[in-house]
Design an enzyme around this catalytic site. Structure first.
Site, PDB file in Angstrom:
ATOM      1  N   GLU A   1      -8.505  -0.723   5.241  1.00  0.00           N
ATOM      2  CA  GLU A   1      -9.867  -0.823   4.707  1.00  0.00           C
ATOM      3  C   GLU A   1      -9.736  -1.239   3.253  1.00  0.00           C
ATOM      4  OE1 GLU A   1     -12.784  -0.295   6.245  1.00  0.00           O
ATOM      5  OE2 GLU A   1     -12.022   0.375   8.184  1.00  0.00           O
TER       6      GLU A   1
ATOM      7  N   CYS B   1     -16.645  -0.182  -2.765  1.00  0.00           N
ATOM      8  CA  CYS B   1     -15.978  -1.341  -2.155  1.00  0.00           C
ATOM      9  C   CYS B   1     -16.967  -2.383  -1.660  1.00  0.00           C
ATOM     10  CB  CYS B   1     -15.083  -0.876  -1.017  1.00  0.00           C
ATOM     11  SG  CYS B   1     -15.957   0.113   0.197  1.00  0.00           S
TER      12      CYS B   1
HETATM   13  P1  NAD Z   1      -5.847   4.181  -5.386  1.00  0.00           P
HETATM   14  O1  NAD Z   1      -5.172   3.696  -6.619  1.00  0.00           O
HETATM   15  O2  NAD Z   1      -6.351   5.572  -5.323  1.00  0.00           O
HETATM   16  O3  NAD Z   1      -4.833   3.903  -4.187  1.00  0.00           O
HETATM   17  C1  NAD Z   1      -5.180   4.187  -2.851  1.00  0.00           C
HETATM   18  C2  NAD Z   1      -4.112   5.088  -2.244  1.00  0.00           C
HETATM   19  O4  NAD Z   1      -2.869   4.391  -2.210  1.00  0.00           O
HETATM   20  C3  NAD Z   1      -3.901   6.362  -3.030  1.00  0.00           C
HETATM   21  O5  NAD Z   1      -3.871   7.452  -2.130  1.00  0.00           O
HETATM   22  C4  NAD Z   1      -2.573   6.142  -3.713  1.00  0.00           C
HETATM   23  O6  NAD Z   1      -1.839   7.322  -3.906  1.00  0.00           O
HETATM   24  C5  NAD Z   1      -1.847   5.208  -2.777  1.00  0.00           C
HETATM   25  N1  NAD Z   1      -0.903   4.315  -3.464  1.00  0.00           N
HETATM   26  C6  NAD Z   1      -1.097   3.693  -4.655  1.00  0.00           C
HETATM   27  N2  NAD Z   1      -0.010   2.928  -4.953  1.00  0.00           N
HETATM   28  C7  NAD Z   1       0.863   3.087  -3.933  1.00  0.00           C
HETATM   29  C8  NAD Z   1       2.167   2.542  -3.646  1.00  0.00           C
HETATM   30  N3  NAD Z   1       2.768   1.704  -4.466  1.00  0.00           N
HETATM   31  N4  NAD Z   1       2.765   2.920  -2.495  1.00  0.00           N
HETATM   32  C9  NAD Z   1       2.154   3.764  -1.641  1.00  0.00           C
HETATM   33  N5  NAD Z   1       0.930   4.305  -1.871  1.00  0.00           N
HETATM   34  C10 NAD Z   1       0.300   3.973  -2.986  1.00  0.00           C
HETATM   35  O7  NAD Z   1      -7.099   3.287  -5.034  1.00  0.00           O
HETATM   36  P2  NAD Z   1      -7.304   1.730  -5.204  1.00  0.00           P
HETATM   37  O8  NAD Z   1      -6.375   0.986  -4.329  1.00  0.00           O
HETATM   38  O9  NAD Z   1      -7.432   1.349  -6.634  1.00  0.00           O
HETATM   39  O10 NAD Z   1      -8.762   1.670  -4.550  1.00  0.00           O
HETATM   40  C11 NAD Z   1      -9.668   0.709  -4.880  1.00  0.00           C
HETATM   41  C12 NAD Z   1      -9.683  -0.374  -3.822  1.00  0.00           C
HETATM   42  O11 NAD Z   1     -10.050   0.199  -2.571  1.00  0.00           O
HETATM   43  C13 NAD Z   1     -10.714  -1.459  -4.085  1.00  0.00           C
HETATM   44  O12 NAD Z   1     -10.151  -2.708  -3.782  1.00  0.00           O
HETATM   45  C14 NAD Z   1     -11.834  -1.111  -3.114  1.00  0.00           C
HETATM   46  O13 NAD Z   1     -12.622  -2.220  -2.757  1.00  0.00           O
HETATM   47  C15 NAD Z   1     -11.058  -0.577  -1.956  1.00  0.00           C
HETATM   48  N6  NAD Z   1     -11.864   0.298  -1.127  1.00  0.00           N
HETATM   49  C16 NAD Z   1     -12.123  -0.090   0.154  1.00  0.00           C
HETATM   50  C17 NAD Z   1     -12.917   0.703   0.971  1.00  0.00           C
HETATM   51  C18 NAD Z   1     -13.199   0.295   2.376  1.00  0.00           C
HETATM   52  O14 NAD Z   1     -13.639   1.148   3.137  1.00  0.00           O
HETATM   53  N7  NAD Z   1     -12.964  -0.938   2.776  1.00  0.00           N
HETATM   54  C19 NAD Z   1     -13.428   1.907   0.488  1.00  0.00           C
HETATM   55  C20 NAD Z   1     -13.135   2.271  -0.803  1.00  0.00           C
HETATM   56  C21 NAD Z   1     -12.340   1.467  -1.602  1.00  0.00           C
END
Ligand code: NAD
Length: 457
Positions: free
Chosen positions: A211, A245
């Site tokens: 997602e 998102c």
């Molecule tokens: P985040 O930084 O919290 O990362 C998401 C998860 O990935 C966390 O649990 C984190 O611990 C883990 N993570 C981070 N780096 C990692 C790595 N190198 N290896 C393994 N795990 C790792 O959140 P984010 O990615 O900044 O979230 C924002 C993004 O999420 C945006 O692009 C947003 O559009 C998207 N998003 C999508 C939805 C959807 O339902 N499609 C919903 C919410 C957010």
């Protein structure tokens, strides 16, 4: 402190293999516990969300607590139907016989959540996993540490500890989790980490749901009701300070209504959040100082119509309207994921359609228009995870519509039935009778048998 991941996984796997999670009664009870947990601890979660994102009670309820409760309620209502084997036609060649699809739980699944909706992005997928009869490990985002801690503290008091566990932490903990063999991984977050998740899953051939995000465009035609469009876009863009998102990332508006739209949108911002949104109890903060600093750079050299103030120490970015940014600027290259809305004026709607078609498929696509012809063109020419016509973000309230991306915005889907399906293996079963055994498929093969087989297929 987390227990060793391998020990937690072994405990959950043993539970799954015992068959405990399969009966409908157990699943219904766990779904009720999710609801009871959210009712009992609404204040605790609201406080955690306030500390993490400055989220007001109204938004905490609408976009997090109630959202998950509605999912759990819907799953409880439909679970019996969902679990029932679905009969399908049996071809003549396999008669007498019957065929059906019997859903079965996948096993032990992993849910990795991001920080922007730190509670619901853990719990809404969990509803699907529970309904489908799985055990699950949840990994909330470390960036929203208060909500992560609240989930780790509260959830085990309600859900079956032999079947569910919250693992807190950041990259090292997630990496350790990803080394384990899960039966499904649902990851919500950004594209870069999605590649890490998918590569790790490939080692065990674990199926994934990704997602993700992207730049969700919003097209405004000259036929649109600009007053209503401005209200709905202002709401969809500025809830959670734009860290949604499916928030409209940028607007492409027809030249004939551009000035009216921009002025109305600006007025809506003042109407919703006052002259100084920093003082509004309804306006959220950015998740961290690091995430706030990004906006200083994104706004550099841009033509700002409304807002533009960034206070890194306060994690504050003012609701901002930017006019006609260059397509190659960072603002138009990256997912904005904050309260900055670029408005691009187009001479004709087909220019807007081409603009969207030339870019990666977005998670959400918005069109404001009274023209059904334009609606048809947009729907036939453009792909997106979801499309919402004449509103922004609101499609998320429907448990009947699947939620997920396409192309760069993700793969797979969940909510409602689709969450149940994602976390189930849809096992096809064909049952034959011993009564009649047509010899036509058996060797020695003849032309007559071949002709007969063609007729009965
Ligand atoms: P985040 O930084 O919290 O990362 C998401 C998860 O990935 C966390 O649990 C984190 O611990 C883990 N993570 C981070 N780096 C990692 C790595 N190198 N290896 C393994 N795990 C790792 O959140 P984010 O990615 O900044 O979230 C924002 C993004 O999420 C945006 O692009 C947003 O559009 C998207 N998003 C999508 C939805 C959807 O339902 N499609 C919903 C919410 C957010």
């Amino acid at each position: 402190m987390n227990a060793p991941v391998s020990a937690t996984l072994a405990r959950l796997r043993q539970t799954f293999e015992s068959g405990k999670t399969r009966p409908i009664e157990w699943r219904l009870q766990q779904l009720s516990e999710i609801d009871r947990m959210l009712r009992d601890h609404e204040s605790d979660f609201a406080e955690a969300l306030k500390a993490d994102l400055g989220k007001c009670r109204f938004e905490a309820d609408l976009t997090e607590t109630s959202f998950v409760q509605a999912e759990a309620k819907y799953a409880r209502k439909h679970l019996e139907d969902w679990m029932r084997p679905q009969r399908v036609r049996t071809p003549l060649m396999a008669q007498p016989g019957k065929s059906y699809i019997q859903p079965e739980p996948k096993g032990v699944v992993l849910i990795i959540a991001p920080w922007n909706y730190p509670m619901s992005m853990v719990m809404a997928p969990l509803v699907g996993a529970v309904a489908a009869g799985n055990c699950a490990i949840m990994k909330p985002s470390e960036i929203t540490s208060h909500t992560s801690a609240a989930l780790a503290r509260i959830l085990p008091r309600y859900l079956d500890n032999e079947a569910f566990a919250v693992v807190e932490g950041g990259i090292p903990e997630t990496t350790e989790l990803l080394e384990q063999p899960f039966d499904h991984i649902l990851y919500t977050g950004n594209e870069r980490v999605a590649r890490v998740v998918m590569a790790a899953a490939a080692k065990h051939l674990t199926p994934v749901t990704l997602e993700l995000g992207g730049k969700s465009p919003c097209l405004i035609d000259k036929s649109a009701d600009i007053e209503v469009a401005a209200s709905r876009i202002a709401w969809g863009k500025f809830i959670n300070a734009g860290q949604t998102c499916v928030a409209p990332d940028h607007v492409l508006v027809h030249r004939e209504v551009a000035t009216k739209f921009i002025e109305t949108l600006s007025a809506k911002i003042r109407e919703f959040y006052g002259d100084d949104p920093a003082q509004s109890p309804d306006y959220c903060r950015i998740a961290s100082e690091r995430h706030t600093e990004r906006f200083v750079k994104l706004l550099e050299g841009q033509k700002i119509h409304t807002g533009g103030r960034v206070d890194v120490a306060m994690r504050y970015v003012e609701p901002t309207i930017v006019l006609d940014p260059a397509p190659d600027s960072a603002l138009m290259q990256e997912e904005i994921f904050g309260p900055v809305l670029p408005v691009i004026t187009v001479d004709e709607m087909h220019h807007a359609i081409k603009f969207v078609a030339d870019r990666p498929k977005p998670l959400a696509l918005y069109l404001f228009s009274k023209s059904e012809t334009l609606e048809d063109v947009v729907l036939s020419k453009l792909s997106a995870g979801s499309v919402c016509i004449n509103d922004a973000v609101l499609f998320m309230v429907s448990p009947e519509l699947p939620f997920g991306g396409v192309g760069n915005s993700g793969m797979g889907r969940y909510t409602g039935w689709y969450g149940f399906e994602t976390f189930s293996h849809m096992k096809p079963v064909m049952k034959r009778s011993f009564r009649f055994d047509a010899p036509m498929r058996y060797p020695p093969y003849t032309d007559k048998k071949a002709r007969l087989l063609k007729m009965v297929r």
